[in-house]
Every structure is written in C-alpha cells, then in structure tokens.
Motif scaffolding. Structure first.
Motif, short mmCIF file in Angstrom:
data_model
loop_
_atom_site.label_atom_id
_atom_site.label_comp_id
_atom_site.label_asym_id
_atom_site.label_seq_id
_atom_site.Cartn_x
_atom_site.Cartn_y
_atom_site.Cartn_z
N SER A 117 59.02 18.86 54.78
CA SER A 117 58.00 18.71 55.40
C SER A 117 56.60 18.30 54.82
CB SER A 117 57.58 19.98 56.68
OG SER A 117 57.03 20.73 56.35
N LYS A 118 56.36 19.21 53.61
CA LYS A 118 55.34 18.82 52.87
C LYS A 118 55.15 17.83 52.14
CE LYS A 118 54.32 23.63 52.59
NZ LYS A 118 54.39 25.26 51.79
N SER A 173 55.29 22.33 58.44
CA SER A 173 54.87 22.80 57.02
C SER A 173 53.83 24.05 57.16
CB SER A 173 53.24 21.89 56.08
OG SER A 173 52.62 21.89 56.86
N ALA A 204 59.96 23.61 55.62
CA ALA A 204 57.88 23.83 55.35
C ALA A 204 58.62 22.81 53.58
CB ALA A 204 57.41 25.63 54.78
#
Length: 128
Positions: free
Chosen positions: A88-89, A76, A85
C-alpha cells in the motif's frame, strides 16, 4: 476450497463476513493474483469495516480514485500484515492522500456518500 472472489460473491458482499473475506482477500494478496473485471465490480460493491479488508481491497483494486487512496492510506498503517503495509505504501507513492482527504471531508456532503464510502471514511478517520 476454491478461493476466487467471483465464486464467493455472496460471501464477499454479505455483511458480517469479515473473516471469510479476509481469507479470500489474503490469498489474492499473498499470491499476487490480479483481479478480473468481474471481481473488480464485486470489490467495488463490498462494504467492509475491518481495516485489513479495506486495505487489501485497495491493493487489489489498485486504482487512482479518491476512495481507493483512502483505502491504501488505511492499509499503510497496518502493523501485522507487512506485505499489505509495504504494498500500500508503494501504491500510494503516486497518489495524493491530502486531495482524497479534502474531497471526502470538505467537498462532499456526508449525506451523499454511499455505504461503501461511509465505512471507508469512518475507518480512515480512526486509523489515519
């Protein structure tokens, strides 16, 4: 070149193959490829020290383990790979990074960690 994790098991598990791994892992990420059970087992054994590889492994595994939560936390923070990113967030929304952090840095003894856990936790400490 066939970019299957199972086809390139030796490369995935070989130390110092970070670039080759990232090419394969990025292919999976870019094409939204779901991993097989065999590929999951390979990824679970993969010792990676490069944050992007660790993060992509976390996204591909997509499980709720404490170790994978740390992998996703690392991912992230990625500034150059926006897909990594953002994914993953999104995957972290239902996970508790604080619980994973406490598990690895308070509850577990460093000497009891596997090589995979050592490398992920070391990178986590650096990036998170």
């Amino acid at each position: 070149m066939k970019r299957a994790i199972s086809t390139h098991k030796e490369t995935i598990l070989r130390p110092n193959s970070e670039f080759e791994r990232r090419v394969i892992f990025q292919y999976y990420l870019d094409n939204d490829i779901k991993i097989t059970e065999e590929e999951r087992e390979i990824l679970l054994q993969c010792v990676a020290v490069e944050p992007e590889n660790i993060g992509i492994i976390g996204c591909l595994l997509n499980d709720n383990s404490h170790l994978n939560t740390l992998r996703l936390a690392i991912a992230s923070t990625n500034k150059s790979n926006k897909k990594l990113a953002n994914l993953s967030k999104e995957l972290l929304l239902n996970l508790d990074v604080n619980t994973a952090d406490i598990y690895y840095f308070v509850e577990r003894e460093y000497e009891s960690l596997t090589k995979v856990e050592v490398d992920v936790t070391n990178v986590y400490l650096t990036f998170c």
